[in-house]
Structure formats: C-alpha cells, structure tokens
Design an enzyme around this catalytic site. Structure first.
Site: not given
Ligand code: NAP
Length: 247
Positions: A155, A159
């Site tokens: 990861y 990133k």
């Molecule tokens: P999340 O709740 O797990 O949602 C992930 C989203 O991405 C969902 O809509 C999922 O679709 C979609 N997805 C996953 N794999 C995919 C693929 N192969 N092709 C197309 N869509 C895909 O994640 P989140 O927390 O909102 O995170 C969003 C972004 O922020 C990510 O890049 C994550 O690394 C980054 N981020 C998050 C955090 C945090 O604390 N949450 C911190 C740092 C960075 P489905 O619903 O169909 O599975």
C-alpha cells in the site's frame, strides 16, 4: 472553471470518500460518472441521488486495473456528457500484512488497483482534457505513501507511486492548463478503516494532534476546492489532510 454543467469521473464512487466526493461535486451542479466492482445496490442509489439533484449520473461496474475496460468507460462518458473536466483517482484497496507473510497476489492487487488504475484512467481521460486545454486531476493518496507504514509495503509503495505520478503528470500537462494534485489522507472513517481492531484505532488516535479521525464529507470539501477554479494556480502538490498525524 465552475462545476455547473461540467463532468467528473470518480473511481470507486460507491462508498466512503469516493461517494462523498461524487455527492459534493453533484451538489455543485457537476455530472458524475463513477465506477465500482461489487456494490451494485449502492451504485444504483448513488445514481438516483445524483439524478434527483438534476445532474447526469453514470455508473460502471468495472475494475480500474483493466486498461481496455477503463478506456471504454471514458469513451462512453465523453459521448454521453460531451466533456471530461475533472478526474478523481480514488479507488483503492488494502491487503495489509508484514512483508514475510505478504503473498505475491497481495502485492499485485494493490499495485494494480491503486497505481495502475490511476494510470489507466489518467491516460484515457487525457485526450479530452488536452484537446479542451482545460481540466483538473486529483489523486487520492495516503500519508502511508509519504512516511511508510509497517505492514503496508504494498500500500505504501502504491501511494508513494501515486505521488510520483502526480508530480510527473503535473509537469507534462501544465502547458495545457491541466492541474494535477494529490490529496494525502490520514485516518478517515470509512469501511476501509471500519474493521481495524479498536486497540489499533485508539493507538492511532493518540497520534492525531486534532484528537479525532476525519470524515468523508470534510475530505470531499477539500477535494472540491483542489479541483475548483479557486485552485487553478496549484499543481503538482501533495496536500495532507490528516489532522496533523504526519506533521
Ligand atoms: P472504501 O470505503 O473501501 O471504498 C473503496 C471504493 O473503491 C469503493 O467504492 C469500491 O467499490 C471501489 N473499488 C475498490 N476496488 C476497485 C477496483 N478494482 N475498481 C474500481 N473501484 C474499486 O475506501 P475509502 O476509505 O473511501 O478510500 C478511498 C481512497 O482513499 C482509497 O484510495 C484509499 O486508499 C484512500 N485513503 C483512505 C484512507 C482512510 O482512512 N479511509 C486513508 C488514506 C487514503 P465497491 O464498493 O464496489 O467495492
């Protein structure tokens, strides 16, 4: 460049941060096209919510790692809405474990979705933006890609790669009035973080100077600013939204 009547593509729109960004941009009058892989019901409800706001909404069930599927999505969005003005590379996954336990598949999946997915969408959307001499791209990265996190070599690498992609693309596209920035998040409450053990969350919380986790809606406001006309003189930057976690 206002959002009214413009078009945004957001990867991973069904949940968490991608859903909040989709709704925030739609509230500002933007047509939204998003993709996802599993959450069909959630995709349908997002399309309906955006349509009720009077904006166009298109959902695509496809993996961002699949180059030709992504190209097909972008072609269809351009045909339907006429332009591609904003791109948010948000889709991401985690497959956390220590290096010695990490399977090759865990490495490949994370790099393919988090990093190659952004390459695929940026490349597919570039033609329309370059021709229009206008556009904004935002890549959702993580403080894990800046500082590195134990148990996340895949990861963190994905990133960090996204940050390199952001800076290189910002240089490539600057002459065509296209901005490319990255938003590096700390700990945001979504399904991605929801399943972490409580004692681990408490430990992280102790390290956040603002004393709380972030939420998807406040990240969506920051994303909208970075995509907006007010941020046209910002490009190639990594903005940290982490409550001070990685000061
Ligand atoms: P999340 O709740 O797990 O949602 C992930 C989203 O991405 C969902 O809509 C999922 O679709 C979609 N997805 C996953 N794999 C995919 C693929 N192969 N092709 C197309 N869509 C895909 O994640 P989140 O927390 O909102 O995170 C969003 C972004 O922020 C990510 O890049 C994550 O690394 C980054 N981020 C998050 C955090 C945090 O604390 N949450 C911190 C740092 C960075 P489905 O619903 O169909 O599975």
């Amino acid at each position: 460049m206002s959002f009214q009547g413009r078009t945004a593509i957001i990867s991973g729109g069904t949940r968490g941060i991608g859903r909040a960004i989709s709704l925030e941009l739609a509230r500002r009058g933007c047509n939204i096209a998003f993709n996802y892989v599993r959450s069909r019901d959630s995709a349908a409800s997002l399309v309906s919510e955006i349509s009720k706001m009077g904006c166009g909404a298109l959902a695509f069930e496809l993996n961002v790692a699949h180059h030709s599927a992504v190209a097909g999505m972008v072609r269809e969005v351009k045909e339907r809405f006429g332009s591609i003005d904003f791109l948010v590379n948000n889709a991401g996954i985690v497959r956390d474990t220590l290096l010695l336990r990490m399977k090759e598949q865990d490495w490949d999946d994370v790099i393919d979705i988090n990093l190659k997915g952004a390459f695929n969408l940026s490349k597919a959307a570039a033609a329309a933006m370059l021709k229009a001499r206008s556009g904004s791209i935002l890549n959702i990265t993580s403080v894990s890609g800046i500082h590195g996190m134990s148990g996340q070599v895949n990861y963190s690498a994905s990133k960090a790669g996204l940050i390199g992609l952001t800076k290189a693309l910002a240089r490539e596209f600057a002459g065509r009035n296209i901005t490319v920035n990255a938003l590096a998040l700390g700990f945001i409450e979504t399904e991605m973080t929801g399943n972490l053990p409580e004692d681990y969350k408490s430990e992280i919380l102790r390290q956040v100077p603002l004393g709380r986790f972030g939420n998807a809606e406040e990240i969506a406001s920051i994303a909208a600013f970075l995509l907006s006309a007010d941020a046209r003189y910002i490009t190639g930057q990594v903005v940290q939204a982490d409550g001070g976690l990685a000061i």
